[in-house]
Enzyme design. Structure first.
Site, mmCIF file in Angstrom:
data_model
loop_
_atom_site.group_PDB
_atom_site.id
_atom_site.type_symbol
_atom_site.label_atom_id
_atom_site.label_comp_id
_atom_site.label_asym_id
_atom_site.label_seq_id
_atom_site.Cartn_x
_atom_site.Cartn_y
_atom_site.Cartn_z
ATOM 1 C CE LYS A 112 -28.077 -52.185 16.087
ATOM 2 N NZ LYS A 112 -27.980 -52.110 17.567
HETATM 3 C C1 LIG Z 1 -27.728 -50.959 18.338
HETATM 4 C C2 LIG Z 1 -27.948 -51.024 19.787
HETATM 5 C C3 LIG Z 1 -28.070 -49.860 20.572
HETATM 6 C C4 LIG Z 1 -27.879 -48.466 20.012
HETATM 7 O O1 LIG Z 1 -28.943 -48.062 19.196
HETATM 8 P P1 LIG Z 1 -28.775 -46.806 18.223
HETATM 9 O O2 LIG Z 1 -29.981 -46.822 17.366
HETATM 10 O O3 LIG Z 1 -27.512 -47.055 17.433
HETATM 11 O O4 LIG Z 1 -28.670 -45.580 19.056
HETATM 12 C C5 LIG Z 1 -28.346 -50.004 21.923
HETATM 13 N N1 LIG Z 1 -28.466 -51.225 22.489
HETATM 14 C C6 LIG Z 1 -28.354 -52.360 21.763
HETATM 15 C C7 LIG Z 1 -28.468 -53.668 22.461
HETATM 16 C C8 LIG Z 1 -28.101 -52.306 20.394
HETATM 17 O O5 LIG Z 1 -27.983 -53.447 19.686
#
Ligand SMILES: *Cc1c(COP(=O)(O)O)cnc(C)c1O
Length: 480
Positions: A112
């Site tokens: 993120k």
């Molecule tokens: C947010 C997150 C995901 C999922 O990603 P999406 O975009 O919601 O599908 C997967 N792995 C980690 C470590 C995350 O923080």
């Protein structure tokens, strides 16, 4: 380039507006009015660019109301060495069929950061242009909140009010958020669970007058600005893995991406990259035991779950009951007219049956999917470590599991597995898989855990949070 709402009730708006507004005013998601294409000549022209320069090119196809020189400055700052060690997104080969793409080298050790750090530069830029301020209000169970705080700390024109459930996050997540002491970051620990936090945010967002008076905004995963920044690493990884292939064979190299998925934000960016013309063979969607998306891609039936039906797993960032960004994909599949009737059906019946369209999910859009369990995660962490010495986290392990199963069933070519978190962030599960071989997970964390923490305890009460915001939200307009 302008953006419209999936629900049809928004006048076309430019990138900087959907960046600040997030959700469309009719409650829908913002989508580009057309998908820009990248031909082979242009793609090859990008091969020599570093990550920030490539980001400016890719995002620039959507952010057409930001001058190119300004955008290049924003991406250079977002992906600067003090935030991400070069090359920002490293590729590590596991074996001749599998490559791990490191998306979690940023300050909070999860993917993120890549999108949020771009917002941390682009939102103050867009706000300054319109003489506005923004108070970001959010609820977090850990990952999104810390990525947002690290992206917006000390940034002009923006304050962050982040609600988190008292005593319900991991030590690392707490330390990543509460160790920040910037004046514009407000950590509010609510005496309740994550849903209580979310309900407070919903209640405050439902009060239009308060929301307008205090310029309340959000940076959740449906923000198209985040999606645009996530498209970049599909191009980046594809370019790096084809560096050694003679130019004539690159488009036929059969490169697939395996994506640990929750809210469908990450893999939706891959879907856009593929529609932009990037030669992606398969988009492999991996879920954990919360398999609402795997069910949708296998059967065509989308059936969001209830909170009671949502399991707590060892890949917790994928523990979702519905996938907020899926609305954008369904809009693509059905087109604006049919979408409206389908979405009305989903809201009425709690279930949407697109089984007649399901064959197109693979044939037209390249999607395949699968599900992974706790035992699968442990086995995948061990297998990758044995084959290559690499440590992967449990979310990445979900994607490895599903990719391995498809390779065993005959999937040709290379699979690029997106690593969405660093293994030390979820060290307990990695240790459970590897035992003594997990040595060396902790040094980066020890210093973080020792820092002083800054957090304000609040009762589980809308009024208490509202009062805190009133007392601490700066004026909503910036003096000229
Ligand atoms: C947010 C997150 C995901 C999922 O990603 P999406 O975009 O919601 O599908 C997967 N792995 C980690 C470590 C995350 O923080």
């Amino acid at each position: 380039m302008t953006f419209v709402s999936t629900r049809g009730g928004m006048a076309p708006a430019p990138f900087t507006q959907v960046l600040i507004d997030g959700l469309a005013p009719d409650g829908g998601l913002t989508v580009p009015d057309h998908v820009p294409t990248v031909d082979a000549a242009r793609l090859e022209g990008w091969r020599g660019l570093d990550y920030p320069a490539l980001a400016a090119e890719v995002i620039g196809l959507y952010a057409t109301d930001i001058p190119a020189a300004d955008l290049a400055r924003l991406t250079a700052a977002a992906y600067a060495p003090e935030r991400f060690p070069a090359p920002v997104v490293p590729l590590n080969r596991v074996d001749d069929r599998r490559v791990v793409v490191g998306l979690s080298e940023g300050p909070t050790m999860a993917f993120k950061d890549l999108a949020m750090q771009f917002l941390g530069q682009a939102m103050p830029y867009a706000l300054a242009r319109s003489g506005r301020r923004l108070n970001i209000l959010g609820a977090t169970s850990g990952d999104t909140g810390s990525a947002a705080e690290h992206a917006f700390r000390g940034r002009p024109g923006i304050s962050v009010f982040m609600l988190s459930p008292q005593g319900r996050m991991s030590d690392v997540q707490r330390a990543q958020m509460y160790s920040l002491d910037d004046a514009n970051i407000h950590n509010l620990a609510v005496d309740g669970v994550f849903d209580d936090c979310q309900n407070i945010v919903k209640a405050i967002n439902g009060d239009a007058a308060f929301k307008a008076a205090h310029a309340i905004g959000a940076v959740n995963s449906i923000n198209f600005g985040r999606i645009s920044a996530q498209i970049v690493y599909y191009f980046w990884a594809w370019l790096r893995v084809t560096d050694d292939i003679p130019a004539a064979g690159r488009a036929d190299a059969l490169i697939s991406f395996a994506v640990p998925s929750g809210n469908f934000g990450n893999i939706y960016a891959g879907h856009l990259a593929r529609r932009m013309g990037l030669a992606i063979h398969r988009l492999i969607l991996a879920t954990n035991e919360n398999n609402v998306l795997d069910e949708f891609f296998r059967t065509g039936v989308y059936q969001p779950r209830t909170r009671e039906q949502t399991l707590v797993t060892s890949s917790p960032s994928m523990d979702i009951s519905k996938a907020s960004n899926l609305e954008r994909f369904i809009w693509d599949v059905l087109g604006p007219e049919r979408f409206r009737a389908a979405w009305a059906e989903l809201e009425r019946a709690g279930r949407l049956d697109l089984s007649a369209e399901q064959p197109r999910f693979t044939a037209e859009y390249g999607f395949v999917s699968g599900e992974s369990t706790h035992a699968d995660r442990l086995a995948a962490i061990r297998a990758v470590h044995e084959r290559s010495g690499l440590l992967i986290d449990p979310h990445t392990a979900d994607a490895v599991t599903v990719a391995d199963r498809l390779i065993a069933d005959g999937l040709p070519g290379q699979v690029l597995v997106l690593a969405t978190a660093r293994p030390e962030k979820f060290g307990d599960t990695v240790k459970e898989a590897l035992g003594d071989d997990a040595e060396g997970l902790t040094p980066r964390l020890r210093e973080l855990l020792a820092r002083p923490q800054h957090v304000i305890d609040v009762p589980n009460s809308v009024d208490a949070v509202r009062a805190y915001i009133e007392a601490h939200a700066p004026a909503t307009t910036v003096a000229e």
